[in-house]
Motif scaffolding. Structure first.
Motif, PDB file in Angstrom:
ATOM      1  N   GLY A 140      11.389  82.465 -97.213  1.00 50.75           N
ATOM      2  CA  GLY A 140      10.005  82.955 -97.472  1.00 50.75           C
ATOM      3  C   GLY A 140       9.017  82.062 -98.265  1.00 50.75           C
ATOM      4  N   SER A 141       9.363  80.827 -98.172  1.00 52.76           N
ATOM      5  CA  SER A 141       8.434  79.823 -98.831  1.00 52.76           C
ATOM      6  C   SER A 141       7.461  79.572 -97.947  1.00 52.76           C
ATOM      7  N   GLN A 142       6.417  78.473 -98.727  1.00 59.59           N
ATOM      8  CA  GLN A 142       5.303  77.976 -98.083  1.00 59.59           C
ATOM      9  C   GLN A 142       5.709  77.095 -96.789  1.00 59.59           C
TER      10      GLN A 142
ATOM     11  N   LEU B   5       7.671  77.865 -89.187  1.00 56.83           N
ATOM     12  CA  LEU B   5       7.460  79.023 -88.156  1.00 56.83           C
ATOM     13  C   LEU B   5       6.282  78.996 -87.513  1.00 56.83           C
ATOM     14  N   LYS B   6       5.256  78.531 -88.227  1.00 55.66           N
ATOM     15  CA  LYS B   6       3.816  78.509 -87.532  1.00 55.66           C
ATOM     16  C   LYS B   6       3.918  77.228 -86.363  1.00 55.66           C
TER      17      LYS B   6
ATOM     18  N   SER C  39      13.451  75.030 -99.100  1.00 51.51           N
ATOM     19  CA  SER C  39      12.595  73.970 -99.818  1.00 51.51           C
ATOM     20  C   SER C  39      13.178  73.286-100.882  1.00 51.51           C
ATOM     21  N   GLU C  40      13.891  73.690-101.488  1.00 52.73           N
ATOM     22  CA  GLU C  40      14.785  73.195-102.651  1.00 52.73           C
ATOM     23  C   GLU C  40      15.481  71.823-101.988  1.00 52.73           C
TER      24      GLU C  40
END
Lengths: 313, 378
Positions: free
Chosen positions: B58-60, B66-67, B107-108
């Protein structure tokens, strides 16, 4: 070609379907310009014989020569000179009278002018000129057969093969039909006809009586009548069945045939039998108005000849 | 062969067709219904495949990925789930054909190691769709990766000139947008021609037998070859009309490009119609019942043409044995021809090989049919 030689000569024709022989060693000849009748009960092999003559069914063995052409080995050559009218209506029900005639005229390469002249003449003779644009499927049984005959005659066949052409046809149409046939005979066309109507058989020049794929007798109607053993007595009575019951088995009586107004009896000797039969009927109490010697019809002859065959077999 | 007798048969046949409006309607309406039904029904393009997402981070960054999926015309995100069981159920119920799972440390890992895996789960029951979807999904992820890389380089203050030393610039010829409709519909015209052609003539001789008109016909001097050509001619005209309908619908309604010439199309279609019409006629000669003949005609035209002609399923990918079998199938040649005329604008000279095959086929079937018709009742 020798005009006296037979136009059709069939020798030892045999055709088997599965185990039964529909036609079994048939031989006969047809003379130029005669009306030749094939008569016999259902299943005697009349239609099979016609089909083999027409070249649409090859025989198992035997030969057919039509006007010098071997129809068995060269059926297509024969078809130029033969017109065949099958028992089942073979024209196109969804085509009009004129369209059917034109179709067959074209297949036999008849010139348009000749076709028109013949169609006109034949349709007039059969009383059908006002139905030329009617669909064949909407014609009555008699008219269908007359159309079939017209199509068969639109070219000039040497031989016309008609398989039960008048079955299911009304008496007026039948009379028209025969009038046309006589006209054809005068023009020298040879006609082979099968029929189930024995009064029609009497109109033929010669007759062949078929039974179980064989010809039993082949002769003119007059000669055939003379072949009938014994003589014919006509007993007039309102109670034909009772008459038959009373006289069957009497000495000298060989055949009893029911007719509309009594019975026909085939006897050995009419002079002794007339009084004997009269006595027998009186004893049995059966009403009758007279017993006289009669001229046998072809029907009497055939029933009697067939019965005799049945007895000897 | 006498032209007069041939013409007499043809005229008779035309009158019979004309007086039987029911069968005429079928002959003329069938191409319409088939073209629309199959033209719309058969579509191999993948558009807006339903997608489920399970974003465990659920990160940026994960949402940005997904966009990219959402933006693609090939995918449509229909559901976001919060657990594996929900995702499995979505696949099981076929609410989606593709599921994207983003790991919790997305992200990490991306920031630390510069690379992060993304899981794609595909519904393999439709392998064709799954294959295409996988390709598109990989492309979406790749393009997103390139974005991330560019950003990263940018932040490092480096100018990006050309990362890849080599790249393929592909261009598809003849069907530039790879619209499946453009190659299916010309093939469909061939399928419909095969179906209708053989159906029409499969009834011609068997009808004569059933209606009892054959006995009289065989007693006339008509030759088998006159009968055959006389009966085929009117149906060839009907076949032309049907072909014109089909090609009209293909180009005007479905907008399939037509690059070839009408003359090439007319000549090859006539050749193909000759093959299928004589095939139907042969069946009609061999099988004396109308129902039987038309059933067998359906069996030998529709089935193999749909499956083995290359109209949808590429012949190159069939097993060797089946591929060998397709050489016996007349429609494979016409499918090749008609696709080439529509899409490539090929002329007769380029199509000589399949045309020769069809000619051989037509001659062989007609010889067989002319011989099979014996003018006897035996």
């Amino acid at each position: 070609m020798n005009a006296a030689a037979p136009i059709v000569s069939a020798k030892a024709l045999t055709k088997r379907f599965a185990e039964t022989a529909a036609v079994d060693g048939l031989s006969f000849t047809v003379n130029r310009g005669e009306i030749f009748g094939l008569v016999g009960p259902d299943g005697a092999g009349k239609t099979t014989t016609m089909r083999m003559l027409a070249g649409v069914l090859p025989p198992d063995t035997g030969s057919i020569v039509v006007d010098g052409i071997d129809v068995v080995s060269k059926p297509e050559e024969g078809k130029q000179h033969i017109s065949y009218m099958p028992q089942r209506f073979g024209l196109y029900e969804d085509l009009t009278v004129d369209e059917n005639i034109r179709f067959y005229a074209d297949l036999f390469e008849v010139a348009a002018g000749v076709r028109e002249e013949r169609a006109q003449r034949l349709l007039t003779a059969s009383g059908m000129s006002q139905f030329r644009s009617r669909l064949a499927g909407q014609l009555s049984g008699g008219m269908k057969q007359k159309l079939g005959l017209t199509c068969a005659l639109v070219h000039t066949p040497k031989i016309l093969l008609l398989d039960e052409p008048t079955t299911g046809v009304d008496p007026v149409s039948r009379r028209d039909f025969w009038r046309i046939l006589y006209g054809l005979r005068e023009q020298g066309v040879t006609i082979l006809i099968t029929t189930a109507y024995l009064d029609e058989a009497e109109r033929c020049n010669r007759l062949a009586l078929l039974h179980a794929g064989r010809i039993l007798y082949c002769d003119t109607p007059v000669a055939l009548k003379q072949r009938m053993p014994g003589a014919l007595l006509v007993i007039s009575s309102p109670a034909g069945r009772k008459v038959r019951a009373a006289i069957v088995g009497q000495a000298g009586v060989s055949n009893v045939i029911l007719v509309g107004d009594g019975v026909h009896v085939v006897v050995d000797d009419p002079h002794t039998c007339i009084p004997e039969l009269g006595d027998a009927l009186q004893r049995a109490g059966v009403p009758f108005t007279g017993i006289v010697a009669g001229e046998p019809s072809i029907e009497d002859v055939f029933v009697s000849l067939l019965e005799n065959t049945g007895k000897t077999q | 062969m006498k032209l007069r007798r041939l013409r007499a048969i043809a005229i008779k046949e035309i009158l019979q067709i004309w007086r039987d409006p029911r069968s005429l309607m079928i002959a003329l309406l069938l191409p319409f219904t088939q073209m629309f039904l199959l033209g719309y029904g058969v579509n191999l393009d993948l558009k807006h495949l339903p997608v489920c997402t399970f974003d465990r981070e659920g990160s940026q960054l994960s949402q940005a990925l997904l966009k990219h999926f959402q933006a693609s015309q090939y995918f449509a995100i229909v559901r976001n789930v919060a657990s594996y069981p929900q995702l499995v159920s979505a696949i099981d119920h076929a609410t989606c054909g593709l599921a994207i799972v983003i790991p919790p440390d997305f992200s990490e890992r991306l920031n630390e190691t510069g690379t992060a895996p993304v899981q794609a789960i595909l519904d393999g029951t439709d392998d064709n769709t799954a294959n295409i979807a996988f390709g598109y999904a990989a492309a979406v992820v790749e393009s997103y990766s390139a974005d991330v890389q560019l950003n990263w380089l940018d932040r490092q203050g480096r100018q990006l000139q050309q990362i890849q030393p080599m790249s393929v610039q592909s261009r598809v010829w003849f069907n530039e947008d790879l619209e499946s409709r453009n190659f299916i519909i010309p093939g469909l015209v061939a399928v419909i021609m095969a179906l209708i052609g053989a159906q029409l003539t499969s009834l011609t001789i068997s009808r004569e037998w059933e209606r009892g008109t054959m006995e009289l016909l065989v007693s006339t001097p008509v030759r088998p070859i006159e009968l055959m050509f006389g009966k085929l001619a009117p149906y060839l005209v009907l076949g032309w009309v049907d072909a014109a309908f089909c090609v009209g619908i293909a180009t005007l309604w479905f907008g399939v490009p037509f690059q070839g010439t009408l003359l090439t199309l007319f000549l090859t279609t006539t050749l193909f119609l000759t093959v299928v019409l004589s095939l139907g006629y042969l069946l009609s000669v061999l099988i004396r019942s109308q129902v039987g003949a038309s059933q067998i005609a359906l069996l030998v035209t529709m089935m193999p043409t749909t499956l083995l002609s290359g109209y949808i399923f590429p012949i190159d990918q069939m097993p060797k044995f089946i591929r060998a079998l397709t050489y016996l199938l007349y429609s494979r040649y016409f499918v090749t021809i008609i696709k080439a005329i529509f899409l490539k604008g090929s002329g007769i000279s380029e199509l000589m090989t399949p045309i020769l095959f069809l000619i051989v086929y037509a001659v062989a079937v007609m010889c067989l049919a002319a011989r099979a018709l014996r003018k006897s009742l035996g």
